[in-house]
Motif scaffolding. Structure first.
Motif, PDB file in Angstrom:
ATOM      1  N   SER A  14      -8.620  11.757  -2.734  1.00 16.17           N
ATOM      2  CA  SER A  14      -8.517  11.160  -1.707  1.00 16.17           C
ATOM      3  C   SER A  14      -8.054   9.680  -1.398  1.00 16.17           C
ATOM      4  CB  SER A  14      -9.889  11.446  -0.669  1.00 16.17           C
ATOM      5  OG  SER A  14     -10.782  10.681  -1.406  1.00 16.17           O
ATOM      6  N   ASN A  15      -7.923   8.985  -2.366  1.00 18.09           N
ATOM      7  CA  ASN A  15      -7.449   7.565  -2.374  1.00 18.09           C
ATOM      8  C   ASN A  15      -6.020   7.620  -2.894  1.00 18.09           C
ATOM      9  OD1 ASN A  15      -8.408   7.973  -4.993  1.00 18.09           O
ATOM     10  ND2 ASN A  15      -8.821   5.986  -5.314  1.00 18.09           N
ATOM     11  N   PRO A  17      -2.075   7.507  -3.172  1.00 21.83           N
ATOM     12  CA  PRO A  17      -1.132   7.476  -1.790  1.00 21.83           C
ATOM     13  C   PRO A  17      -0.088   8.224  -2.281  1.00 21.83           C
ATOM     14  CG  PRO A  17      -0.988   5.489  -3.151  1.00 21.83           C
ATOM     15  CD  PRO A  17      -2.078   6.324  -3.650  1.00 21.83           C
ATOM     16  N   CYS A  88       1.492   9.231   1.448  1.00 23.09           N
ATOM     17  CA  CYS A  88       0.696   9.160   2.724  1.00 23.09           C
ATOM     18  C   CYS A  88       0.846   7.516   2.991  1.00 23.09           C
ATOM     19  CB  CYS A  88      -0.713   9.420   2.538  1.00 23.09           C
ATOM     20  SG  CYS A  88      -1.063  11.129   1.857  1.00 23.09           S
ATOM     21  N   ARG A  91      -2.470   5.605   3.415  1.00 23.11           N
ATOM     22  CA  ARG A  91      -3.048   4.949   1.917  1.00 23.11           C
ATOM     23  C   ARG A  91      -2.538   4.012   1.053  1.00 23.11           C
ATOM     24  NH1 ARG A  91      -4.575  11.249  -0.470  1.00 23.11           N
ATOM     25  NH2 ARG A  91      -6.029  11.858   1.298  1.00 23.11           N
ATOM     26  N   ARG A  93      -1.694   0.298  -0.100  1.00 21.85           N
ATOM     27  CA  ARG A  93      -2.620  -0.914  -0.146  1.00 21.85           C
ATOM     28  C   ARG A  93      -1.576  -2.087  -0.270  1.00 21.85           C
ATOM     29  NH1 ARG A  93      -7.189   0.366  -4.560  1.00 21.85           N
ATOM     30  NH2 ARG A  93      -8.019   2.198  -3.861  1.00 21.85           N
TER      31      ARG A  93
END
Length: 288
Positions: A14-15, A17, A88, A91, A93
């Motif tokens: 889920s983390n 990108p 995404c 997501r 950073r």
């Protein structure tokens, strides 16, 4: 109702990108949307890519930026090989202005792009690294994935040009020059011999290169371009069939109808009728 592809099915964690989905070959696939954006890069073969109801003939070097609001599908594929780079934005950073690195998301922005031969070689190398790193969920791997995605975005910007604006072709090579000429104006006959003379290219070798890279002859590619444009105009324009035929490079509207019917199984008029919204029946009250 189109399918909606979820993030959970394509991103291992889920983390993450970014994910790379290799499709070699890409089969026919029904209309769908996704809960993420993606970049599609075509490596070889050919087929129809229907994006928001508009058909595009795709082959090696074609690039599409697909928004999560877009609906697309694949049809009539022939040894079609491509990579989907899924991402995404929420997501990411790295503090980057992605609006300057990816094409505009406005509705009037080009949807289809072309990538030069040089750009394809550079992109393929980066995607190979990105595919490996994007599987890992540790912090450093995620940052490296974003850095590689940034590198890919820059390559596409430097070595890409809008498919409907071929005059912007950078650093053209043999196949790139030919593709840009073919996409320039399909309403006019294309003289391959003259093109080769103007650009000091060998006609026979160019024909072989084109077929090797696309799986089609130049004539077949041109005809499919004309038919894709005809389908789009029949759906969106109310002009006469003869005018559409002329705008798509057919001098004879009867011949256009024969070719269109042979390729699609429908006459131009029947094709257009498929997209006409039926009128609601008049009620007794409205008659009164």
């Amino acid at each position: 109702m189109s399918l909606i592809l979820s993030r959970e099915d394509y991103f291992p964690a889920s983390n993450l990108p970014i994910a790379v989905a290799e499709r070699m070959p890409q089969p026919s696939f029904p209309p769908h949307r996704h809960a993420f954006s993606e970049i599609v890069i075509v490596w070889r073969g050919n087929g129809l890519h229907i994006l928001n109801d508009r058909p595009w003939l795709i082959t090696c070097g074609d690039v599409f930026y697909i928004r999560d609001s877009d609906c697309h599908s694949y049809d009539s594929v022939n040894d079609l090989a491509l990579d989907n780079i899924l991402y995404c934005r929420d997501r990411f950073r790295l503090a980057l202005d992605w609006s300057q690195l990816l094409p505009s998301q406005e509705d009037d922005a080009p949807s289809g792009w072309r990538l030069t031969t040089r750009g394809m070689a550079l992109a393929r190398s980066v995607i190979s690294q990105l595919e490996r790193e994007s599987r890992k969920s540790d912090s450093l791997s995620i940052q490296l994935s974003e850095a590689l995605f940034l590198q890919l975005a820059l390559i596409l910007r430097r070595h890409g040009y809008a498919a409907d604006r071929p005059w912007a072709l950078p650093e053209g090579e043999q196949l790139d020059l030919l593709m840009s000429a073919l996409l320039g104006d399909i309403s006019r006959p294309f003289d391959l011999t003259r093109f080769c003379q103007q650009n000091q290219l060998g006609e026979r070798a160019l024909k072989q290169l084109f077929r090797q890279q696309t799986g089609m002859t130049i004539g077949h590619y041109l005809r499919q371009l004309q038919l894709c444009q005809a389908k789009y105009l029949l759906r969106t324009q109310e002009c006469l069939i003869g005018e559409i035929a002329a705008r798509c490079g057919f001098d004879d509207s009867n011949y256009f109808s024969v070719v269109f019917t042979r390729e699609t199984g429908l006459t131009p008029s029947a094709w257009r009728q498929r997209f006409v919204t039926p009128r609601a029946p008049v009620t007794a009250k409205e008659k009164a």
